[in-house]
Design a protein around this motif. Structure first.
Motif, mmCIF file in Angstrom:
data_model
loop_
_atom_site.group_PDB
_atom_site.id
_atom_site.type_symbol
_atom_site.label_atom_id
_atom_site.label_comp_id
_atom_site.label_asym_id
_atom_site.label_seq_id
_atom_site.Cartn_x
_atom_site.Cartn_y
_atom_site.Cartn_z
ATOM 1 N N ASP A 95 0.822 -1.207 0.000
ATOM 2 C CA ASP A 95 0.000 0.000 0.000
ATOM 3 C C ASP A 95 0.855 1.256 0.000
ATOM 4 N N SER A 96 0.395 2.264 -0.750
ATOM 5 C CA SER A 96 1.064 3.563 -0.714
ATOM 6 C C SER A 96 0.063 4.634 -1.148
ATOM 7 N N PRO A 97 0.266 5.861 -0.685
ATOM 8 C CA PRO A 97 -0.647 6.942 -1.087
ATOM 9 C C PRO A 97 -0.659 7.173 -2.607
ATOM 10 N N GLU A 98 0.455 6.868 -3.265
ATOM 11 C CA GLU A 98 0.553 7.104 -4.712
ATOM 12 C C GLU A 98 -0.193 6.053 -5.533
ATOM 13 N N THR A 99 -0.161 4.800 -5.084
ATOM 14 C CA THR A 99 -0.759 3.729 -5.892
ATOM 15 C C THR A 99 -2.053 3.175 -5.322
ATOM 16 N N GLY A 100 -2.293 3.335 -4.034
ATOM 17 C CA GLY A 100 -3.513 2.843 -3.436
ATOM 18 C C GLY A 100 -3.269 1.682 -2.481
ATOM 19 N N ARG A 101 -4.327 0.887 -2.253
ATOM 20 C CA ARG A 101 -4.293 -0.215 -1.299
ATOM 21 C C ARG A 101 -4.596 -1.521 -2.025
ATOM 22 N N PHE A 102 -4.017 -2.622 -1.511
ATOM 23 C CA PHE A 102 -4.123 -3.908 -2.184
ATOM 24 C C PHE A 102 -4.443 -5.039 -1.220
ATOM 25 N N ALA A 103 -5.086 -6.052 -1.745
ATOM 26 C CA ALA A 103 -5.279 -7.329 -1.052
ATOM 27 C C ALA A 103 -5.214 -8.404 -2.133
ATOM 28 N N ARG A 104 -4.886 -9.613 -1.727
ATOM 29 C CA ARG A 104 -4.852 -10.724 -2.688
ATOM 30 C C ARG A 104 -5.662 -11.885 -2.160
ATOM 31 N N ILE A 105 -6.388 -12.493 -3.088
ATOM 32 C CA ILE A 105 -7.150 -13.701 -2.807
ATOM 33 C C ILE A 105 -6.850 -14.702 -3.921
ATOM 34 N N HIS A 106 -7.399 -15.894 -3.792
ATOM 35 C CA HIS A 106 -7.263 -16.911 -4.847
ATOM 36 C C HIS A 106 -8.636 -17.475 -5.164
ATOM 37 N N ASP A 107 -8.872 -17.714 -6.447
ATOM 38 C CA ASP A 107 -10.134 -18.336 -6.843
ATOM 39 C C ASP A 107 -10.042 -19.847 -6.618
ATOM 40 N N PRO A 108 -11.122 -20.586 -6.835
ATOM 41 C CA PRO A 108 -11.087 -22.036 -6.609
ATOM 42 C C PRO A 108 -10.054 -22.791 -7.460
ATOM 43 N N ASP A 109 -9.608 -22.208 -8.576
ATOM 44 C CA ASP A 109 -8.560 -22.822 -9.398
ATOM 45 C C ASP A 109 -7.167 -22.343 -8.988
ATOM 46 N N GLU A 110 -7.066 -21.632 -7.870
ATOM 47 C CA GLU A 110 -5.811 -21.110 -7.322
ATOM 48 C C GLU A 110 -5.173 -20.018 -8.176
ATOM 49 N N ASN A 111 -5.963 -19.332 -8.988
ATOM 50 C CA ASN A 111 -5.466 -18.156 -9.698
ATOM 51 C C ASN A 111 -5.415 -16.997 -8.710
ATOM 52 N N THR A 112 -4.339 -16.238 -8.753
ATOM 53 C CA THR A 112 -4.196 -15.087 -7.874
ATOM 54 C C THR A 112 -5.046 -13.942 -8.397
ATOM 55 N N ILE A 113 -5.749 -13.295 -7.480
ATOM 56 C CA ILE A 113 -6.557 -12.119 -7.794
ATOM 57 C C ILE A 113 -6.097 -10.998 -6.876
ATOM 58 N N GLU A 114 -5.625 -9.927 -7.490
ATOM 59 C CA GLU A 114 -5.225 -8.751 -6.728
ATOM 60 C C GLU A 114 -6.399 -7.783 -6.725
ATOM 61 N N LEU A 115 -6.802 -7.367 -5.538
ATOM 62 C CA LEU A 115 -7.864 -6.384 -5.383
ATOM 63 C C LEU A 115 -7.193 -5.048 -5.111
ATOM 64 N N TRP A 116 -7.515 -4.052 -5.909
ATOM 65 C CA TRP A 116 -6.823 -2.772 -5.863
ATOM 66 C C TRP A 116 -7.819 -1.642 -5.623
ATOM 67 N N GLU A 117 -7.626 -0.933 -4.546
ATOM 68 C CA GLU A 117 -8.402 0.268 -4.287
ATOM 69 C C GLU A 117 -7.518 1.456 -4.630
ATOM 70 N N PRO A 118 -7.790 2.113 -5.780
ATOM 71 C CA PRO A 118 -6.948 3.253 -6.188
ATOM 72 C C PRO A 118 -6.990 4.349 -5.132
ATOM 73 N N PRO A 119 -5.981 5.219 -5.132
ATOM 74 C CA PRO A 119 -5.991 6.327 -4.178
ATOM 75 C C PRO A 119 -7.193 7.250 -4.415
ATOM 76 N N ALA A 120 -7.673 7.838 -3.355
ATOM 77 C CA ALA A 120 -8.798 8.769 -3.470
ATOM 78 C C ALA A 120 -8.370 10.003 -4.239
ATOM 79 N N GLY A 121 -9.312 10.520 -5.009
ATOM 80 C CA GLY A 121 -9.045 11.772 -5.716
ATOM 81 C C GLY A 121 -8.559 11.534 -7.038
#
Length: 121
Positions: A95-121
Motif C-alpha cells: 500500500d502507498s498513497p501514490e498507488t492505493g491499497r491492495f489485497a490478494r485472494i485466490h479463486d477455486p482454481d488457485e489463480n491469484t486475484i489482486e484487489l486494488w483500491e486506487p488512491p482517493a481523488g
C-alpha cells in the motif's frame, strides 16, 4: 480491453464464484442494449497491461497470469470475502498513497486475484 478468456477445471462453477464473490463477469453491472447478460460492463478507470519477467516473484511462478480488479471499499470487500471463507492477504508494503491499497485472494482454481483500491481523488 474487450475480454479475458482462460481455461478452468469447472468453468460454470468458476464463473458463478466470480459473480457471487466479486460481482465480476457475465450479467454483472449495467447490461448491454440487448440485455442478454453475456457481457459485463465495467466502470471506467485505469487499466494496466504489463508482461512480467518469467522469473518474477510478484505472483505464483506456476501461473501465467494474475488478475487485478479495481475495488471501492476494500476493507468491506475483504470482510465480506472472509465471511464467505475466502482469505485475503494484506501487506503494508503493498500500500502507498501514490498507488492505493491492495489485497490478494485466490479463486477455486488457485489463480491469484489482486484487489486494488486506487488512491482517493
Amino acid at each position: 480491453m474487450g475480454g479475458l478468456f482462460f481455461r478452468a477445471r469447472a468453468p460454470d462453477a468458476l464463473a458463478a464464484w466470480y459473480r457471487e464473490h466479486l460481482d465480476v463477469g457475465a450479467g454483472c453491472g449495467a447490461q448491454d442494449d440487448e440485455g442478454n447478460g453475456w457481457s459485463w460492463h465495467t466502470g471506467a478507470g485505469p487499466m494496466i497491461f504489463a508482461p512480467f519477467a518469467a522469473d518474477s516473484d510478484y505472483f505464483a511462478a506456476d501461473k501465467g497470469f494474475m488478475l487485478n480488479f479495481r475495488a471501492s471499499g476494500l476493507d468491506a470487500l475483504v470482510a465480506r470475502l472472509a465471511a464467505s471463507g475466502i482469505d485475503a492477504e494484506r501487506r503494508d508494503e503493498w500500500d502507498s498513497p501514490e498507488t492505493g491499497r491492495f489485497a490478494r485472494i485466490h479463486d477455486p482454481d488457485e489463480n491469484t486475484i489482486e484487489l486494488w483500491e486506487p488512491p482517493a481523488g
